[in-house]
Scaffold this motif. Structure first.
Motif: not given
Length: 158
Positions: A143-158, A121-127
């Motif tokens: 792991a990509s060094h940008d993965f966690l920052p991207a997850m944060r920026e997209f509101g998927l990690v608190g 459901e969350v995945w489907a709501r993402l642009d």
């Protein structure tokens, strides 16, 4: 839809891509959608103004909206590097386009990073472009060094 006024960069890209030494995700998206491949070294042969122009192209899924990205890239590569991009056949159904299922690579990266993976459901709501970015960042086993920052920026990690 025309070009954006400034290069399209996410906050997590500012450190690595603000000066456009590295290819921003917007350029990677357009390369993938047109089936074009250039190396980082080839990207860096282009003048900064040309790299900035390529980073201003829209990131809409519909290749008919802005068909000039590929033409611009070819002209820039010929003019400044005496090269042409490599062609490949784009995936007709890339994992990021499927809004109903979180890609396996993303699930693995979340598990490795100790993060809760987004549910369908969350995945489907993402642009769609954000789904592309997360899928691209999680395509390799390491792991990509940008993965966690991207997850944060997209509101998927608190």
């Amino acid at each position: 839809m025309g070009l954006h006024e400034t290069p399209l960069l996410f906050d997590f890209e500012l450190v690595s891509s603000e000066d456009l030494t590295f290819m921003p995700m917007s350029v990677r998206f357009n390369l993938d959608r047109f089936g074009l491949r250039i190396s980082l070294a080839q990207w860096q042969l282009l003048p900064h103004a040309d790299r900035a122009l390529l980073a201003r192209f829209p990131v809409d899924e519909d290749a008919q909206i802005e068909p000039n990205f590929d033409h611009a890239l070819f002209e820039m590569m010929r003019t400044h590097a005496n090269l042409e991009p490599d062609w490949f056949t784009p995936d007709a159904e890339p994992a990021w386009r499927n809004a109903a299922a979180v890609p396996d690579g993303l699930l693995r990266h979340c598990h490795t990073a100790g993060l809760a993976a987004p549910n369908a459901e969350v995945w489907a709501r993402l642009d769609p472009f954000k789904r592309y970015v997360l899928t691209k960042l999680s395509r390799k086993p390491e792991a990509s060094h940008d993965f966690l920052p991207a997850m944060r920026e997209f509101g998927l990690v608190g």
